[in-house]
Design an enzyme around this catalytic site. Structure first.
Site, PDB file in Angstrom:
ATOM      1  N   CYS A  88       0.847  -1.195   0.000  1.00  0.00           N
ATOM      2  CA  CYS A  88       0.000   0.000   0.000  1.00  0.00           C
ATOM      3  C   CYS A  88       0.882   1.244   0.000  1.00  0.00           C
ATOM      4  CB  CYS A  88      -0.895  -0.012   1.232  1.00  0.00           C
ATOM      5  SG  CYS A  88      -1.957   1.441   1.354  1.00  0.00           S
ATOM      6  N   HIS A 130      -9.078  -3.644  -1.942  1.00  0.00           N
ATOM      7  CA  HIS A 130      -8.097  -2.778  -1.263  1.00  0.00           C
ATOM      8  C   HIS A 130      -8.567  -1.319  -1.270  1.00  0.00           C
ATOM      9  CE1 HIS A 130      -3.747  -1.810  -0.243  1.00  0.00           C
ATOM     10  NE2 HIS A 130      -4.225  -0.626  -0.575  1.00  0.00           N
ATOM     11  N   GLU A 131      -9.019  -0.845  -2.431  1.00  0.00           N
ATOM     12  CA  GLU A 131      -9.401   0.571  -2.549  1.00  0.00           C
ATOM     13  C   GLU A 131     -10.742   0.854  -1.853  1.00  0.00           C
ATOM     14  OE1 GLU A 131      -7.075   2.418  -3.358  1.00  0.00           O
ATOM     15  OE2 GLU A 131      -5.823   0.875  -4.273  1.00  0.00           O
ATOM     16  N   HIS A 134     -10.039   1.228   1.749  1.00  0.00           N
ATOM     17  CA  HIS A 134      -9.520   2.574   2.045  1.00  0.00           C
ATOM     18  C   HIS A 134     -10.663   3.551   2.281  1.00  0.00           C
ATOM     19  CE1 HIS A 134      -5.204   2.779   1.833  1.00  0.00           C
ATOM     20  NE2 HIS A 134      -5.132   2.186   0.656  1.00  0.00           N
TER      21      HIS A 134
HETATM   22 ZN    ZN Z   1      -3.549   1.271  -0.234  1.00  0.00          ZN
END
Ligand code: ZN
Length: 178
Positions: A88, A130-131, A134
């Site tokens: 990341c 993953h996004e 976030h």
């Molecule tokens: Zn990330």
């Protein structure tokens, strides 16, 4: 070129859920452009708005075949499992083999307000998870096993990334008080 500094752990902005975008206007298109340029400069394959300190639900990515923008992403269904080495931009220089669902059904909007409704898997699915994490205030550190967290804590201390001992942010939040 117009880029923004990428926020890194333990910046509290990374732990706050972002807000849904109600009006996809020129400012959002401009934001997406800055995010893409920031991502390419890093370089990375994905970037969520709160990684540059903007609390809006939008991420950009390029899995090798060109730039993409997703507004208000929601993962509606996942299945299977897939292990992949993941890093990341907000937790620089560290990588882990992380187990996540393989297939991902994502819904959202593009910059023209058109519906995105896709089922993807493996690398593409990993980027989406993953996004979207976030944008929900979740860093990949929270997806580690207890064993990985232990070795990471040692590594972070070694790299002197740890916040002051009395800080309520950062290591305390992610790893608990000791
Ligand atoms: Zn990330």
């Amino acid at each position: 070129m117009s880029t923004m500094p990428i926020r890194t752990y333990p910046d509290p902005v990374l732990a706050q859920p972002t807000v849904e975008i109600t009006n996809i206007d020129g400012k959002i298109a401009q934001l997406a452009q800055v995010m893409l340029e920031t991502m390419y400069q890093a370089p990375g394959v994905g970037l969520a708005a709160n990684q540059i300190g903007i609390q809006k639900k939008i991420f950009v990515y390029d899995k090798g075949d060109g730039p993409n923008v997703v507004v208000n992403p929601v993962i509606v269904e996942t299945s299977g499992t897939w292990t992949y080495e993941e890093g990341c931009l907000s937790v620089p220089d560290l990588h882990w083999n992380i187990v996540r669902p393989n297939k991902v059904h994502l819904q959202g909007l593009d910059l023209d307000g058109n519906t995105i409704d896709v089922e993807v898997d493996e690398y593409h699915g990993r980027i989406f998870q993953h996004e979207t994490d976030h944008l929900n205030g979740i860093l990949l550190i929270e997806r580690l096993t207890e064993e990985q967290k232990e070795s990471t804590k040692k590594e972070l201390l070694r790299m002197r990334m740890t916040p002051p001992a009395n800080s309520r942010d950062g290591l305390h939040l992610l790893f608990g008080d000791e």
